[in-house]
Every structure is written in C-alpha cells, then in structure tokens.
Write a protein that holds these residues in place. Structure first.
Motif, PDB file in Angstrom:
ATOM      1  N   LEU A   1       0.853  -1.180   0.000  1.00  0.00           N
ATOM      2  CA  LEU A   1       0.000   0.000   0.000  1.00  0.00           C
ATOM      3  C   LEU A   1       0.893   1.236   0.000  1.00  0.00           C
ATOM      4  CD1 LEU A   1      -2.984   1.069   0.377  1.00  0.00           C
ATOM      5  CD2 LEU A   1      -2.443   1.194   2.810  1.00  0.00           C
ATOM      6  N   PRO A   2       0.772   2.110  -0.998  1.00  0.00           N
ATOM      7  CA  PRO A   2       1.683   3.261  -1.096  1.00  0.00           C
ATOM      8  C   PRO A   2       1.333   4.342  -0.080  1.00  0.00           C
ATOM      9  CG  PRO A   2       0.067   3.358  -2.861  1.00  0.00           C
ATOM     10  CD  PRO A   2      -0.209   2.094  -2.105  1.00  0.00           C
ATOM     11  N   THR A   3       1.868   4.201   1.118  1.00  0.00           N
ATOM     12  CA  THR A   3       1.560   5.174   2.165  1.00  0.00           C
ATOM     13  C   THR A   3       2.107   6.561   1.835  1.00  0.00           C
ATOM     14  OG1 THR A   3       3.528   4.412   3.362  1.00  0.00           O
ATOM     15  CG2 THR A   3       1.405   3.463   3.995  1.00  0.00           C
TER      16      THR A   3
ATOM     17  N   ASN B   1      -5.623  -6.387  -0.011  1.00  0.00           N
ATOM     18  CA  ASN B   1      -5.160  -7.444   0.899  1.00  0.00           C
ATOM     19  C   ASN B   1      -4.611  -6.812   2.171  1.00  0.00           C
ATOM     20  OD1 ASN B   1      -5.571  -9.943  -0.638  1.00  0.00           O
ATOM     21  ND2 ASN B   1      -4.093  -9.050  -2.068  1.00  0.00           N
ATOM     22  N   LEU B   2      -5.336  -5.825   2.688  1.00  0.00           N
ATOM     23  CA  LEU B   2      -4.881  -5.129   3.887  1.00  0.00           C
ATOM     24  C   LEU B   2      -5.113  -5.990   5.123  1.00  0.00           C
ATOM     25  CD1 LEU B   2      -6.257  -1.528   3.176  1.00  0.00           C
ATOM     26  CD2 LEU B   2      -4.052  -2.526   2.528  1.00  0.00           C
ATOM     27  N   PHE B   3      -4.216  -5.866   6.091  1.00  0.00           N
ATOM     28  CA  PHE B   3      -4.363  -6.570   7.357  1.00  0.00           C
ATOM     29  C   PHE B   3      -4.121  -5.569   8.484  1.00  0.00           C
ATOM     30  CE2 PHE B   3      -0.103  -7.109   5.689  1.00  0.00           C
ATOM     31  CZ  PHE B   3       0.708  -6.776   6.758  1.00  0.00           C
ATOM     32  N   GLY B   4      -4.170  -6.034   9.696  1.00  0.00           N
ATOM     33  CA  GLY B   4      -4.027  -5.121  10.823  1.00  0.00           C
ATOM     34  C   GLY B   4      -5.372  -4.553  11.243  1.00  0.00           C
ATOM     35  N   THR B   5      -5.331  -3.428  11.955  1.00  0.00           N
ATOM     36  CA  THR B   5      -6.541  -2.857  12.546  1.00  0.00           C
ATOM     37  C   THR B   5      -6.902  -1.522  11.888  1.00  0.00           C
ATOM     38  OG1 THR B   5      -5.262  -1.681  14.224  1.00  0.00           O
ATOM     39  CG2 THR B   5      -5.999  -3.917  14.767  1.00  0.00           C
ATOM     40  N   ILE B   6      -8.108  -1.080  12.202  1.00  0.00           N
ATOM     41  CA  ILE B   6      -8.517   0.279  11.827  1.00  0.00           C
ATOM     42  C   ILE B   6      -8.049   1.200  12.945  1.00  0.00           C
ATOM     43  CG2 ILE B   6     -10.451   1.819  11.333  1.00  0.00           C
ATOM     44  CD1 ILE B   6     -12.051  -0.615  10.436  1.00  0.00           C
ATOM     45  N   PRO B   7      -7.133   2.117  12.669  1.00  0.00           N
ATOM     46  CA  PRO B   7      -6.558   2.928  13.750  1.00  0.00           C
ATOM     47  C   PRO B   7      -7.600   3.856  14.387  1.00  0.00           C
ATOM     48  CG  PRO B   7      -5.209   3.026  11.762  1.00  0.00           C
ATOM     49  CD  PRO B   7      -6.502   2.382  11.373  1.00  0.00           C
ATOM     50  N   ASP B   8      -7.466   4.055  15.683  1.00  0.00           N
ATOM     51  CA  ASP B   8      -8.331   5.005  16.389  1.00  0.00           C
ATOM     52  C   ASP B   8      -8.187   6.414  15.834  1.00  0.00           C
ATOM     53  OD1 ASP B   8      -9.879   3.646  18.268  1.00  0.00           O
ATOM     54  OD2 ASP B   8      -8.168   3.406  19.614  1.00  0.00           O
TER      55      ASP B   8
ATOM     56  N   GLY C   1      -0.604  -4.566   2.954  1.00  0.00           N
ATOM     57  CA  GLY C   1      -0.049  -3.643   3.926  1.00  0.00           C
ATOM     58  C   GLY C   1      -1.045  -3.308   5.009  1.00  0.00           C
ATOM     59  N   THR C   2      -0.697  -2.335   5.835  1.00  0.00           N
ATOM     60  CA  THR C   2      -1.551  -1.919   6.947  1.00  0.00           C
ATOM     61  C   THR C   2      -1.873  -0.442   6.837  1.00  0.00           C
ATOM     62  OG1 THR C   2       0.356  -1.417   8.340  1.00  0.00           O
ATOM     63  CG2 THR C   2      -0.536  -3.655   8.472  1.00  0.00           C
ATOM     64  N   LEU C   3      -2.938  -0.051   7.499  1.00  0.00           N
ATOM     65  CA  LEU C   3      -3.280   1.365   7.563  1.00  0.00           C
ATOM     66  C   LEU C   3      -2.357   2.050   8.558  1.00  0.00           C
ATOM     67  CD1 LEU C   3      -7.190   1.121   7.693  1.00  0.00           C
ATOM     68  CD2 LEU C   3      -5.777   1.708   5.728  1.00  0.00           C
ATOM     69  N   PRO C   4      -1.791   3.207   8.209  1.00  0.00           N
ATOM     70  CA  PRO C   4      -0.881   3.902   9.139  1.00  0.00           C
ATOM     71  C   PRO C   4      -1.591   4.239  10.448  1.00  0.00           C
ATOM     72  CG  PRO C   4      -0.794   4.872   6.941  1.00  0.00           C
ATOM     73  CD  PRO C   4      -1.950   3.929   6.938  1.00  0.00           C
ATOM     74  N   LEU C   5      -0.913   4.022  11.561  1.00  0.00           N
ATOM     75  CA  LEU C   5      -1.520   4.305  12.861  1.00  0.00           C
ATOM     76  C   LEU C   5      -1.896   5.774  13.015  1.00  0.00           C
ATOM     77  CD1 LEU C   5       0.701   2.120  15.249  1.00  0.00           C
ATOM     78  CD2 LEU C   5      -1.623   1.657  14.439  1.00  0.00           C
ATOM     79  N   ASN C   6      -1.135   6.652  12.398  1.00  0.00           N
ATOM     80  CA  ASN C   6      -1.403   8.093  12.500  1.00  0.00           C
ATOM     81  C   ASN C   6      -2.137   8.615  11.273  1.00  0.00           C
ATOM     82  OD1 ASN C   6       0.787   7.645  10.827  1.00  0.00           O
ATOM     83  ND2 ASN C   6       1.804   9.580  11.374  1.00  0.00           N
ATOM     84  N   ILE C   7      -2.995   7.788  10.680  1.00  0.00           N
ATOM     85  CA  ILE C   7      -3.692   8.152   9.446  1.00  0.00           C
ATOM     86  C   ILE C   7      -4.497   9.440   9.604  1.00  0.00           C
ATOM     87  CG2 ILE C   7      -5.724   6.721   9.967  1.00  0.00           C
ATOM     88  CD1 ILE C   7      -5.897   6.085   6.972  1.00  0.00           C
ATOM     89  N   GLY C   8      -5.009   9.694  10.788  1.00  0.00           N
ATOM     90  CA  GLY C   8      -5.825  10.885  11.015  1.00  0.00           C
ATOM     91  C   GLY C   8      -5.056  12.175  10.854  1.00  0.00           C
ATOM     92  N   SER C   9      -3.814  12.190  11.327  1.00  0.00           N
ATOM     93  CA  SER C   9      -2.996  13.395  11.189  1.00  0.00           C
ATOM     94  C   SER C   9      -2.404  13.516   9.795  1.00  0.00           C
ATOM     95  CB  SER C   9      -1.870  13.388  12.232  1.00  0.00           C
ATOM     96  OG  SER C   9      -1.049  12.233  12.083  1.00  0.00           O
ATOM     97  N   MET C  10      -2.292  12.386   9.077  1.00  0.00           N
ATOM     98  CA  MET C  10      -1.735  12.409   7.729  1.00  0.00           C
ATOM     99  C   MET C  10      -2.756  12.921   6.713  1.00  0.00           C
ATOM    100  SD  MET C  10       0.213   8.709   7.786  1.00  0.00           S
ATOM    101  CE  MET C  10       1.154   8.899   6.280  1.00  0.00           C
ATOM    102  N   LEU C  11      -4.035  12.667   6.965  1.00  0.00           N
ATOM    103  CA  LEU C  11      -5.076  12.996   5.986  1.00  0.00           C
ATOM    104  C   LEU C  11      -6.143  13.894   6.611  1.00  0.00           C
ATOM    105  CD1 LEU C  11      -5.559   9.455   4.379  1.00  0.00           C
ATOM    106  CD2 LEU C  11      -4.295  11.400   3.418  1.00  0.00           C
ATOM    107  N   PRO C  12      -5.797  15.115   6.983  1.00  0.00           N
ATOM    108  CA  PRO C  12      -6.777  15.983   7.657  1.00  0.00           C
ATOM    109  C   PRO C  12      -7.904  16.458   6.753  1.00  0.00           C
ATOM    110  CG  PRO C  12      -4.788  17.212   7.142  1.00  0.00           C
ATOM    111  CD  PRO C  12      -4.493  15.775   6.813  1.00  0.00           C
ATOM    112  N   ASN C  13      -7.706  16.378   5.429  1.00  0.00           N
ATOM    113  CA  ASN C  13      -8.712  16.896   4.492  1.00  0.00           C
ATOM    114  C   ASN C  13      -9.436  15.799   3.719  1.00  0.00           C
ATOM    115  OD1 ASN C  13      -8.297  19.903   4.700  1.00  0.00           O
ATOM    116  ND2 ASN C  13      -6.213  19.272   4.167  1.00  0.00           N
ATOM    117  N   ILE C  14      -9.171  14.548   4.063  1.00  0.00           N
ATOM    118  CA  ILE C  14      -9.732  13.450   3.282  1.00  0.00           C
ATOM    119  C   ILE C  14     -11.259  13.411   3.408  1.00  0.00           C
ATOM    120  CG2 ILE C  14      -9.577  11.704   5.088  1.00  0.00           C
ATOM    121  CD1 ILE C  14      -8.549  11.182   1.412  1.00  0.00           C
ATOM    122  N   GLU C  15     -11.924  13.210   2.268  1.00  0.00           N
ATOM    123  CA  GLU C  15     -13.381  13.104   2.238  1.00  0.00           C
ATOM    124  C   GLU C  15     -13.828  11.713   1.784  1.00  0.00           C
ATOM    125  OE1 GLU C  15     -14.920  16.264  -0.161  1.00  0.00           O
ATOM    126  OE2 GLU C  15     -13.885  17.826   0.975  1.00  0.00           O
ATOM    127  N   GLY C  16     -13.074  11.119   0.875  1.00  0.00           N
ATOM    128  CA  GLY C  16     -13.395   9.789   0.394  1.00  0.00           C
ATOM    129  C   GLY C  16     -12.167   8.895   0.442  1.00  0.00           C
TER     130      GLY C  16
END
Length: 581
Positions: free
Chosen positions: A424-426, A468-475, A446-461
């Motif tokens: 996954l191209p983080t 084939n993602l694994f791991g958890t949905i970060p808080d 790959g996995t979703l970045p743990l700090n995805i919220g701070s990386m994508l403050p403007n994401i809408e979609g």
C-alpha cells in the motif's frame, strides 16, 4: 398575424408618445431618478439614501454621469449595489440616456414599455437580476443599441424577431433565462453582431443556417438548450469566430468539416450531444490557435488526430466518454501548455506514453476506463502541479511508484480497478491536502498507518476496499473530520471496530464488510455512530459480530435513509430504519 399586428400597434404608440414629449430638462431627469429611488425597497449599503437627494445636483449623484454639452443624465451605473426594487414607468423620461447598467442587483418585475423612449441608448446591461415577463420587443426600436445584456434573469417567452432591426447591435446576451421556441432566422441580419450568447434557456429546433450571415461573429454560445439536428455546415463561413460553444443539447450527425477551416478558432465546445464520426487527421494543422477542445459525452470514434502536436497552444483537451480507440500517441507530450487532459471512458489501448509526464503544466490527467496496460512510470512524480490523477479501470500492473509523494498539489487520486501489486503506497497519505484516495480492487497489501488521522486531515473519500490489507482500523481515523465515505471492505482487517468512528460526523457511507472485525458484546461502535447524523449506508456483513443492535441508533436524523447490511453477523434488534440481514 394578430400577435404581430398587436406588437406593431404597441411600438407605434410608444414612438408617437416619445415624439409627443416636447420639453424635458435636468429637472425631468431628477424626477425620473427619484421615482426610481422610491421603488427601491432595499438599499443595503445606503448608497442612494445618502447621495440621491434633491438638495444635491443630480449630476453629482452616485452612479450618475451627465453630458457636458446638454447637462442631461447620460449614464446611469448602479451595478453591484445590492439594490432591490422595480423600474418605474417614469424611467422612460431619461431620454438622453446613452448607457444603463443595473447589473448584479435584485431588480424584479417587468421592464416598463416607456423605456422604448430611450432612443439614444447604446449600452444596456441588466444581467444578474430577477427581471421577469417576456423579453420586450420594443428593444427593436432602439436603433442605436450596441450592447444588450439580459443574462441571468427570469425572462420567458420567445426571442423577439424585431431584434433584427437593431443594425448596430454588437453584443446580445440572453443566457440563463427561461426562453423557449426557436432561434429566429432574423438574427443572421445583425451584420455587426460579434457576441451572441443564448445558452441556458429552453430553446428548441434547429440552429438556423442564416446565423452564418452575421459574419462579424466572434463568440457563439448556445449551450444548455434543447437544440436538435445537425450543426449547419454554414457555420464554417464565420471566419472571425474565436469561440463556439453548443454543449449539452441534442445535436446529431458529424462535426461539419467546414468548422475546421476557421483558422482563428480558440475554443470548441460540443460536450454532451450525440455527435458521431471521426476527427480530421489534420485537425491541428487547420486550427493552430486552438486552446480548448471540449468533445466529451458524444459518439465520436477513430484514432486521435496525428496532427495533435501542432495544437501547440492547447490547454484543455476533453474527449472522454466517446468511442475513440487506438494508442495514445507519444507525440502528445509536445503539448507543453496542456493543463487538463480528459481521455477517459473510451477504448484507448497500449501503454501510457512516458512523454505525458514531461508536460509540467498538467493539472488533470484522466485516462480511466480504457484498455491501457503496463506500469505507471516513476516519472509521474514530475507532474508537480497535478491536482487530479484518474487511471481507474484499466489493466495497469506493477507497483505504484513512491514518487507520487511529489504530487503535493494532488486533490484526488483514483487508481482503482487495476492490477497494481506491492505494498500500500503510504506515500500518498503524506499529501496532506488530498481529499479522495481510491485504490479499490487491486493486489496491494499492507496496513493502515496508525497516524492516518494526522496524515489525511482533508480526506473526504477513502476507498481501500477489496485489497489485501491486514491489521486494525486505527483510532486516529477520528481525526479525519471531513470524511464522508470509508470503504475498507473485503480485506483481512482484524481487531475491534473503533468507537472513534462516531467522531466522523460527516460520514455517509461506511463499508466494513468482508473482514475479521469484532466488537464488544454491546456493539458500542454502533452506539457511537448515533452521532453520525448523515449516515446513509452501513455494511457490516461477513464479520464475526455478535450482539444486540443499540436503541441509540434511533437518534439518527429522520431524514437519513439508513440501510444496514449485516448478513453473516449475529446482530439482533430493530429500530425505525431498515435492517437488512
């Protein structure tokens, strides 16, 4: 016949009435303007309240200009003043008026017939108001008129054929009203007409071939109507034409070859019709000045013209949703001024020419829904001004290059429905201004970045389903406060569904199905979603969930048509919305 005779009597009466006025002076002008002021029911900036006073010379009032010779009101410009009101009949007493500009206000009602007395008028700008009624035929007696702009009002009825009497008319702008009927043949009699704008109405019928008689035309805008039939070949006689727009109509047949003989054309817009046929191979040899070409949503076919590199001034090329085929020629990279390239939803095949990534001015690259294969070259990172990258639904393979992180202006990226492999191209998540990321249906892992919220403050979609993602949905997903769609369906995600999803108050679509996600026995994440008042679709199916549907979901707005897909889960309970299991 009866209607025409009635119009004649009306015009005759107005002309006689005008001739009968024997003595007018600056006092007459002042009275006419005070009458206008009395009809103003809202003057937000108090411009007329403060200035238009009988104690001040009318020639010093805001928006008023008097002629030096006759000391009569020659020009009235009260545009953009947030005025609301009507034009009174007394306005027709401003018989020395040459220029009238009431545009961008809230004037309403009919234009009074007495305005036909203003026989010196050359410039009339009444656009962006709420004028209604039929477009007055008495404009036809204002023989000095050069500019008539009535755009963005509520005029209805037909375009008066008497407009053809205004032999000096250079600009006729009627767009965005509710006019119907046909374009009068008589418009072709306006031999001095340079700018014709009739778009955004309800006009029907054919484009009259007689339009070609208005040989001075520079701009023709007929878009957003219901015009039918072929584009008349006679339009090719308009050798002074720079801009031709007939988008969103019901035109059929091929584009007349004669149009490609207008060497000075700068923009052609025929989007959303049913035009067919091929583009001439030597199109750009004939149209060296072309800057914008809009042909999307038609039935055009064949290969792209070999002469395309000769359109060296081209900034916009939009031919999506047609039936073009063959390769995208490498020579397209010679279009060094290109800003928007829309080739999607055709049958183009082959690889993406690497020369495209040398067009440093490119802002939109849309090649989706074709038959393209091969890899996405690392040179994509050269397009540092790119805002939209759409390559979805092709057969692209290989890894998504890390150089996409160079696209710092990117607003949206759609690489879904391809065959990309690798991680996954983080790096994409490091583009802080991005609003849409679509990587659906690829072979990424790959996995979703743990700090995805701070990386994508403007994401809408955020569309990451069927990877084939694994791991958890970060808080930290809760910090994506603008998110309205989250799709992580069909992956191998595990762990608890975070209750922090409830902080996504703009969420409309949430797809979590086909994973190994779990929840506590009270399904507390569902309780948290009661804060998401715009939620319309929630898919939880094929996850090992077990519990009772919380009553708090009933707090969701009554306007929401919430559908819950929980097939394969052991969830019980009901509320006033639909629960599909």
């Amino acid at each position: 016949m009866e209607k025409a005779f009635t119009s004649f009597l009306l015009l005759f009466h107005l002309v006689v009435a005008s001739l009968a006025m024997t003595h007018t002076n600056i006092t007459t002008d002042q009275a006419a303007l005070l009458s206008l002021k009395s009809q103003i029911i809202s003057d937000s900036f108090h411009l007329l309240d403060k200035s238009w006073s009988p104690t001040i010379s009318v020639c010093h009032w805001v928006g008023v200009t008097c002629g030096s010779h006759y000391q009569r009101v020659k020009s009235l410009n009260i545009s953009n003043m947030a005025l609301t009101g009507r034009i009174p009949p007394d306005f027709g007493n401003l018989t020395f008026l040459v220029s009238l500009d009431l545009s961008s206000n809230n004037f309403y009602g009919n234009l009074p017939q007495e305005m036909a007395r203003l026989h010196r008028l050359r410039f009339v700008r009444l656009g962006f108001n709420n004028f209604s009624g039929e477009v007055p035929s008495w404009f036809g007696v204002l023989h000095q008129l050069q500019v008539l702009t009535l755009r963005n009002n509520s005029f209805k009825g037909f375009i008066p054929s008497l407009f053809s009497n205004i032999s000096k008319l250079q600009t006729l702008e009627l767009k965005f009203n509710s006019l119907e009927g046909q374009i009068p043949n008589e418009i072709g009699n306006l031999e001095n007409l340079r700018f014709l704008s009739l778009g955004g109405n309800k006009l029907k019928g054919f484009i009259p071939p007689s339009l070609s008689n208005a040989s001075m035309l520079v701009t023709v805008y007929l878009s957003y109507n219901f015009l039918q039939g072929n584009i008349p070949k006679e339009i090719g006689n308009l050798q002074n034409l720079n801009h031709l727009s007939i988008e969103h109509n019901q035109l059929t047949g091929s584009i007349p070859i004669s149009i490609f003989n207008i060497s000075g054309l700068e923009s052609i817009a025929f989007t959303n019709n049913t035009l067919s046929g091929n583009l001439p191979t030597d199109m750009c040899d004939r149209l060296p000045m072309l800057e914008k070409l809009y042909l999307s949503m038609n039935k055009l076919r064949g290969h792209m013209p070999l002469s395309l590199p000769n359109c060296s001034k081209l900034q916009m090329l939009s031919v999506s949703m047609n039936e073009f085929d063959g390769p995208i020629y490498n020579e397209i990279g010679h279009l060094s001024n290109l800003q928007h390239l829309y080739l999607g939803r055709n049958h183009f095949e082959g690889t993406i020419p690497i020369s495209i990534f040398n067009i440093s001015s490119l802002q939109v690259l849309s090649l989706g829904r074709n038959n393209l294969f091969g890899s996405l070259p690392w040179e994509v990172g050269n397009l540092t001004k790119l805002q939209i990258l759409d390559l979805n639904q092709n057969m692209l393979t290989g890894e998504i290059p890390k150089e996409v992180s160079n696209l710092i202006e990117l607003d949206g990226i759609d690489l879904g429905l391809n065959k990309f492999t690798g991680s996954l191209p983080t790096e994409i998540f490091n583009i802080s201004g991005i609003t849409v990321i679509d990587l659906l249906n690829n072979n990424l892992t790959g996995t979703l970045p743990l700090n995805i919220g701070s990386m994508l403050p403007n994401i809408e979609g955020l569309y990451l389903g069927r990877l084939n993602l694994f791991g958890t949905i970060p808080d930290s997903i809760s910090n994506c406060s603008k998110l309205n769609t989250l799709d992580v369906a069909g992956n191998r995600l595990t762990g608890l569904i975070p209750t922090s999803l409830g902080y996504l108050t703009h969420l409309e679509y949430l797809l979590l199905d086909g994973n190994n996600l779990v929840s506590d026995s009270t399904l507390s994440f569902l309780t948290s979603l009661s804060n998401c008042r715009d939620l319309e679709f929630l898919s939880l199916s094929l996850n090992p969930l077990n519990g009772v549907l919380p009553v708090s979901l009933g707090n969701l707005s009554s306007t929401s048509l919430l559908r819950i897909n929980a097939a394969g889960c052991r969830i019980k309970g009901k509320f006033q919305k639909e629960l599909g299991t």
